[in-house]
Design an enzyme around this catalytic site. Sequence first.
Site, PDB file in Angstrom:
ATOM      1  N   GLU A 120       0.857  -0.745   0.249  1.00  0.00           N
ATOM      2  CA  GLU A 120       0.499   0.213   0.018  1.00  0.00           C
ATOM      3  C   GLU A 120       0.455   1.122  -0.217  1.00  0.00           C
ATOM      4  O   GLU A 120       2.128   1.590   0.706  1.00  0.00           O
ATOM      5  CB  GLU A 120      -1.195  -0.104   1.165  1.00  0.00           C
ATOM      6  CG  GLU A 120      -2.052  -0.844   1.315  1.00  0.00           C
ATOM      7  CD  GLU A 120      -2.972  -1.022   2.361  1.00  0.00           C
ATOM      8  OE1 GLU A 120      -4.623  -1.633   2.362  1.00  0.00           O
ATOM      9  OE2 GLU A 120      -2.526  -0.582   3.540  1.00  0.00           O
TER      10      GLU A 120
ATOM     11  N   CYS B  70       2.874   8.825   0.817  1.00  0.00           N
ATOM     12  CA  CYS B  70       3.945   7.782   1.472  1.00  0.00           C
ATOM     13  C   CYS B  70       4.250   7.177   0.981  1.00  0.00           C
ATOM     14  O   CYS B  70       3.134   5.726   1.225  1.00  0.00           O
ATOM     15  CB  CYS B  70       2.850   8.081   3.086  1.00  0.00           C
ATOM     16  SG  CYS B  70       3.777   6.141   4.359  1.00  0.00           S
TER      17      CYS B  70
ATOM     18  N   CYS C  13       6.734  -6.188   7.422  1.00  0.00           N
ATOM     19  CA  CYS C  13       8.173  -5.741   8.613  1.00  0.00           C
ATOM     20  C   CYS C  13       8.607  -6.779   9.205  1.00  0.00           C
ATOM     21  O   CYS C  13       7.631  -7.765   9.827  1.00  0.00           O
ATOM     22  CB  CYS C  13       7.670  -4.651   9.101  1.00  0.00           C
ATOM     23  SG  CYS C  13       8.873  -3.405  10.176  1.00  0.00           S
TER      24      CYS C  13
ATOM     25  N   CYS D 152       7.045  -4.029  15.977  1.00  0.00           N
ATOM     26  CA  CYS D 152       6.402  -2.931  16.560  1.00  0.00           C
ATOM     27  C   CYS D 152       4.675  -2.432  17.279  1.00  0.00           C
ATOM     28  O   CYS D 152       3.991  -3.454  16.379  1.00  0.00           O
ATOM     29  CB  CYS D 152       6.074  -1.656  16.485  1.00  0.00           C
ATOM     30  SG  CYS D 152       8.260  -0.734  15.594  1.00  0.00           S
TER      31      CYS D 152
ATOM     32  N   CYS E 249       1.338  -1.170  15.931  1.00  0.00           N
ATOM     33  CA  CYS E 249       1.418  -0.740  14.078  1.00  0.00           C
ATOM     34  C   CYS E 249       1.151  -1.993  13.436  1.00  0.00           C
ATOM     35  O   CYS E 249       0.792  -3.291  13.561  1.00  0.00           O
ATOM     36  CB  CYS E 249       2.973  -0.318  13.758  1.00  0.00           C
ATOM     37  SG  CYS E 249       3.298   0.037  12.105  1.00  0.00           S
TER      38      CYS E 249
ATOM     39  N   GLY F  27       7.582  -1.709   6.368  1.00  0.00           N
ATOM     40  CA  GLY F  27       8.347  -1.708   6.261  1.00  0.00           C
ATOM     41  C   GLY F  27       9.555  -0.780   7.089  1.00  0.00           C
ATOM     42  O   GLY F  27       8.629   0.619   6.871  1.00  0.00           O
TER      43      GLY F  27
ATOM     44  N   SER G  92      12.187   7.596   7.309  1.00  0.00           N
ATOM     45  CA  SER G  92      11.384   7.706   8.517  1.00  0.00           C
ATOM     46  C   SER G  92      12.187   5.844   8.789  1.00  0.00           C
ATOM     47  O   SER G  92      12.157   5.032   8.839  1.00  0.00           O
ATOM     48  CB  SER G  92      10.133   7.673   8.922  1.00  0.00           C
ATOM     49  OG  SER G  92      10.106   7.184   9.947  1.00  0.00           O
TER      50      SER G  92
ATOM     51  N   SER H 112      11.249   7.836  14.807  1.00  0.00           N
ATOM     52  CA  SER H 112       9.975   7.029  15.177  1.00  0.00           C
ATOM     53  C   SER H 112      10.487   6.889  16.422  1.00  0.00           C
ATOM     54  O   SER H 112      11.162   5.538  17.016  1.00  0.00           O
ATOM     55  CB  SER H 112       9.811   5.737  14.628  1.00  0.00           C
ATOM     56  OG  SER H 112       8.204   5.002  14.350  1.00  0.00           O
ATOM     57  N   LEU H 113      10.253   7.657  17.689  1.00  0.00           N
ATOM     58  CA  LEU H 113      10.368   7.621  19.260  1.00  0.00           C
ATOM     59  C   LEU H 113      10.075   7.347  20.398  1.00  0.00           C
ATOM     60  O   LEU H 113      10.311   6.357  20.522  1.00  0.00           O
ATOM     61  CB  LEU H 113      11.248   8.708  19.460  1.00  0.00           C
ATOM     62  CG  LEU H 113      11.615   8.907  20.539  1.00  0.00           C
ATOM     63  CD1 LEU H 113      12.788   8.431  20.368  1.00  0.00           C
ATOM     64  CD2 LEU H 113      11.361  10.407  20.527  1.00  0.00           C
TER      65      LEU H 113
ATOM     66  N   CYS I  77      -1.518   7.020   9.678  1.00  0.00           N
ATOM     67  CA  CYS I  77      -0.083   6.240  10.603  1.00  0.00           C
ATOM     68  C   CYS I  77      -0.207   4.676  11.684  1.00  0.00           C
ATOM     69  O   CYS I  77      -1.184   5.086  12.284  1.00  0.00           O
ATOM     70  CB  CYS I  77       1.024   7.469  11.419  1.00  0.00           C
ATOM     71  SG  CYS I  77       2.541   6.984  12.976  1.00  0.00           S
TER      72      CYS I  77
END
Length: 358
Positions: A99, A112, A119, A123, A126, A169, A201, A224-225, A343
């Site tokens: 996507e 984006c 991935c 995380c 996500c 990813g 990112s 990405s914190l 996001c």
Amino acid sequence: MLQNNVNDKIDILGLNMEKMKEVFSIVGLKKFNASQVFDWLHNKLIFDFDKFTNISKNDRETLKKKFHLPILEYRAHQISEDGDTEKFLFELKDRKLIESVLISHKNRHTLCVSSQIGCLLGCDFCATATMKYERNLDTSEILLQFYYVQNYLSERGEKLGNVVFMGMGEPFLNYDNVIEAINILNSEKGQNFSKRNFTISTSGIIPGIKKFTEEERQINLAISLHSVKDSVRNEIMPINKKWNIKSLKEALLEYQKKTGNRITFEYILIEDLNCETKDAFELIAFLKNFSCLVNLIPYNPVIGKPYKTPSKRRQREFYDLLKDKNVNVTLRETKGQDIAAACGQLKVKKEMNSLNEK
């Protein structure tokens, strides 16, 4: 290494100009043909050898014999209720799906793009992490996301303004292909798209950050914190167990020292996890030596995940605490949630994959 298809033809779209000249001389084409072909592919966005009218018929036959033109098969297109977010579903050469998301604001368009199918990082907040990781995208597959949407926008007299590698990813786990795609898009003979309009990112891949520090000066870097506490990052971002917050900060300070570039920190606000007053002050302390922008992102719900979006009041309080300490901060308005394009929400549905396998 050249990327070949099952018929052992060379993926021509993934070749930069110099590599194309080198390969052309090997297969019996003239080096100046490379400039012509590169123009058709990366400037005019024409992906049919028979339409390369300034190239002889014999040479076009050689192109067809030695090279293949990869394609993205358009599968679906969704538009959010406010019209500002559009999601594209594409099928790849091996029938896998990815996507891409187009975000528009006041005639400014940001794409984006995805860099992997699935991935590896897991995380926990996500949606992409719930997919099975399949593979890295080829350079050409990254480029084609841009080219498809650029053509789509051109039909209404508009064009892309920014590209962010924030889709499916981890870009720094596909470092070479991501950078090569950016270099081709940046080529004066192609789209001549400024490197300053790209943002990569990463969740904190330290070797990738270090390589990026040595090699790049213009591409923007985003992190990405989501927390500056190892205990929290370990819980929601397993990569932190390998490269913790201390090593991440050290690598980023070195990056900033060598490049002088501002860093964007993405911080998803998750209720009861990272958006209390003490979290804000810990973040402020972490940011003390950085030239940066903090992008606060209210959590976008993912089916099957226990996390919750904090209230508007809590979001604003967190924002105000940072602002009062002179942190350069924005609070993002949620876009595309109604089409699962916000996001952290990108995920190819299992039913689409099963449909694809029939």
